[in-house]
Scaffold this motif. Structure first.
Motif, PDB file in Angstrom:
ATOM      1  N   GLN A 241      57.560  73.453  67.966  1.00  0.00           N
ATOM      2  CA  GLN A 241      56.880  72.098  68.445  1.00  0.00           C
ATOM      3  C   GLN A 241      57.395  71.670  69.784  1.00  0.00           C
ATOM      4  O   GLN A 241      56.616  71.404  70.614  1.00  0.00           O
ATOM      5  CB  GLN A 241      57.271  71.131  67.697  1.00  0.00           C
ATOM      6  CG  GLN A 241      56.575  69.652  67.849  1.00  0.00           C
ATOM      7  CD  GLN A 241      56.689  68.442  67.140  1.00  0.00           C
ATOM      8  OE1 GLN A 241      55.745  68.233  66.338  1.00  0.00           O
ATOM      9  NE2 GLN A 241      57.903  68.085  66.626  1.00  0.00           N
ATOM     10  N   ALA A 242      58.598  72.096  70.361  1.00  0.00           N
ATOM     11  CA  ALA A 242      59.139  71.538  71.642  1.00  0.00           C
ATOM     12  C   ALA A 242      58.534  72.577  72.817  1.00  0.00           C
ATOM     13  O   ALA A 242      58.064  71.746  73.832  1.00  0.00           O
ATOM     14  CB  ALA A 242      60.607  71.840  71.688  1.00  0.00           C
ATOM     15  N   ALA A 243      57.818  73.542  72.390  1.00  0.00           N
ATOM     16  CA  ALA A 243      57.105  74.441  73.388  1.00  0.00           C
ATOM     17  C   ALA A 243      55.822  73.528  73.867  1.00  0.00           C
ATOM     18  O   ALA A 243      55.553  74.176  74.972  1.00  0.00           O
ATOM     19  CB  ALA A 243      56.933  75.788  72.860  1.00  0.00           C
ATOM     20  N   ALA A 244      55.350  72.853  73.001  1.00  0.00           N
ATOM     21  CA  ALA A 244      54.192  72.138  73.198  1.00  0.00           C
ATOM     22  C   ALA A 244      54.087  71.214  74.115  1.00  0.00           C
ATOM     23  O   ALA A 244      52.996  70.455  74.785  1.00  0.00           O
ATOM     24  CB  ALA A 244      53.645  71.350  71.744  1.00  0.00           C
ATOM     25  N   VAL A 245      55.264  70.878  75.011  1.00  0.00           N
ATOM     26  CA  VAL A 245      55.427  70.050  76.160  1.00  0.00           C
ATOM     27  C   VAL A 245      54.605  70.590  77.100  1.00  0.00           C
ATOM     28  O   VAL A 245      54.076  70.133  78.344  1.00  0.00           O
ATOM     29  CB  VAL A 245      56.780  69.773  76.868  1.00  0.00           C
ATOM     30  CG1 VAL A 245      57.560  69.208  75.530  1.00  0.00           C
ATOM     31  CG2 VAL A 245      57.432  71.091  77.039  1.00  0.00           C
ATOM     32  N   VAL A 246      54.324  71.941  77.293  1.00  0.00           N
ATOM     33  CA  VAL A 246      53.429  72.637  78.137  1.00  0.00           C
ATOM     34  C   VAL A 246      52.135  72.591  77.637  1.00  0.00           C
ATOM     35  O   VAL A 246      51.775  73.208  76.575  1.00  0.00           O
ATOM     36  CB  VAL A 246      53.893  73.869  78.286  1.00  0.00           C
ATOM     37  CG1 VAL A 246      53.043  74.744  79.426  1.00  0.00           C
ATOM     38  CG2 VAL A 246      55.313  74.226  78.791  1.00  0.00           C
ATOM     39  N   PRO A 247      51.038  71.921  78.459  1.00  0.00           N
ATOM     40  CA  PRO A 247      49.816  71.766  77.950  1.00  0.00           C
ATOM     41  C   PRO A 247      49.071  73.191  77.916  1.00  0.00           C
ATOM     42  O   PRO A 247      49.570  74.110  78.678  1.00  0.00           O
ATOM     43  CB  PRO A 247      48.965  71.109  79.067  1.00  0.00           C
ATOM     44  CG  PRO A 247      50.030  70.243  79.677  1.00  0.00           C
ATOM     45  CD  PRO A 247      51.338  71.123  79.723  1.00  0.00           C
ATOM     46  N   GLY A 248      48.251  73.428  76.775  1.00  0.00           N
ATOM     47  CA  GLY A 248      47.826  74.940  76.521  1.00  0.00           C
ATOM     48  C   GLY A 248      48.573  75.447  75.328  1.00  0.00           C
ATOM     49  O   GLY A 248      47.976  76.328  74.721  1.00  0.00           O
ATOM     50  N   VAL A 249      49.752  74.963  75.117  1.00  0.00           N
ATOM     51  CA  VAL A 249      50.370  75.580  73.969  1.00  0.00           C
ATOM     52  C   VAL A 249      49.927  75.211  72.680  1.00  0.00           C
ATOM     53  O   VAL A 249      49.596  75.961  71.781  1.00  0.00           O
ATOM     54  CB  VAL A 249      51.924  75.172  74.101  1.00  0.00           C
ATOM     55  CG1 VAL A 249      52.861  75.649  72.620  1.00  0.00           C
ATOM     56  CG2 VAL A 249      52.649  76.097  75.208  1.00  0.00           C
ATOM     57  N   SER A 250      49.806  73.909  72.498  1.00  0.00           N
ATOM     58  CA  SER A 250      49.348  73.346  71.132  1.00  0.00           C
ATOM     59  C   SER A 250      50.570  72.866  70.281  1.00  0.00           C
ATOM     60  O   SER A 250      50.977  73.754  69.972  1.00  0.00           O
ATOM     61  CB  SER A 250      48.211  74.138  70.686  1.00  0.00           C
ATOM     62  OG  SER A 250      48.051  73.421  69.094  1.00  0.00           O
TER      63      SER A 250
END
Length: 278
Positions: free
Chosen positions: A158-167
């Motif tokens: 979930q933390a990877a989703a701070v980057v837009p486009g990851v979801s």
């Protein structure tokens, strides 16, 4: 920002928050297509509160059961042996990575990560990841089989989703599929795990929403939030029924197609890679 734009962005947020296609990416991309200013990270974070209220309303029984069981466990040894006590801690622990990463990378999230080169690339890359996860995952474990290591891994995803486009939903669902969880189980847990993170981020960013006279002021933000709630509630109901009997492949194809289109348009100079907050 006029109220038509607020309604459009609210609809986009409501449609895309729970689907594994990245709502933050769509809120950065589609204003470019329409010739509008980027609503910005603060606006994006705040109107996501609307969709999370939809989650709370839809899953209120699950939330009450887990929450009350966790509170009982604070005072009762017997209650600490129950599923609800563990699930409450799983949600808390799983929420910590995105809080820490979000605070550490706040300036990057608001500027560099909103570059369309980054967003388009992440749409494609995570689309491939979701496709692989949906293909190779066993999809046999119910959410009751969740363990401490798996809860941490869900949180890291979930933390990877701070980057837009990851979801947010795409990353957590992909992790759940890789770990062998059922599609619906991974999706439901992704919804529950998102509540503390999204509501917390939205409340934290309220301070950055300008006054009502500004292009992205208070009243348009309220309109976008209300619209995102209504649309999001319908999407949750549809998605949980859909994933019970269907794969995520249509979302994989959509992500890769949209990401590729964005990269081509940016590369050709049709739209700019950087965003301008109004």
């Amino acid at each position: 920002m006029d109220f038509l734009r607020a309604v459009v962005l609210g609809v986009i947020q409501g449609l895309t928050e729970f689907l594994p296609i990245s709502s933050s990416a769509h809120l950065a991309i589609f204003p470019k297509f329409f010739g509008w200013d980027d609503p910005g990270a603060a606006y994006t974070a705040v109107i996501q509160i609307g969709t999370e209220v939809a989650v709370v309303l839809y899953f209120w029984q699950d939330i009450w059961t887990i929450g009350s069981g966790w509170v009982r466990g604070l005072f009762s040894r017997v209650a600490r042996e129950e599923r609800e006590w563990r699930m409450g801690w799983f949600v808390i622990v799983g929420s910590l990575p995105i809080v820490l990463v979000g605070l550490a990378l706040e300036s990057l999230i608001e500027r560099e990560f909103r570059n369309l080169w980054v967003i388009g690339t992440m749409l494609v890359v995570m689309g491939v990841v979701l496709g692989i996860a949906d293909r190779v995952g066993r999809k046999s474990s119910p959410i009751d089989d969740l363990t401490w290591p798996h809860a941490v891994l869900f949180g890291v995803a979930q933390a990877a989703a701070v980057v837009p486009g990851v979801s947010r939903s795409g990353a957590t669902i992909s992790m759940g599929l890789f770990l062998g969880y059922e599609r619906e189980a991974a999706t439901r847990y992704a919804f529950l795990l998102a509540i503390p993170a999204v509501v917390g981020a939205g409340v934290y960013k309220l301070k950055d929403i300008p006054g009502g006279e500004n292009a992205y002021g208070t009243l348009p933000t309220i309109v976008g939030t209300v619209v995102s709630f209504a649309v999001g509630l319908a999407v949750i109901h549809w998605l949980l029924r859909y994933v019970s009997n269907h794969s995520f492949m249509p979302f994989v194809v959509y992500r890769i197609a949209l990401g590729t289109l964005v990269l081509v348009l940016v590369g050709a100079g049709v739209i700019g890679a950087t965003t301008t907050v109004g």
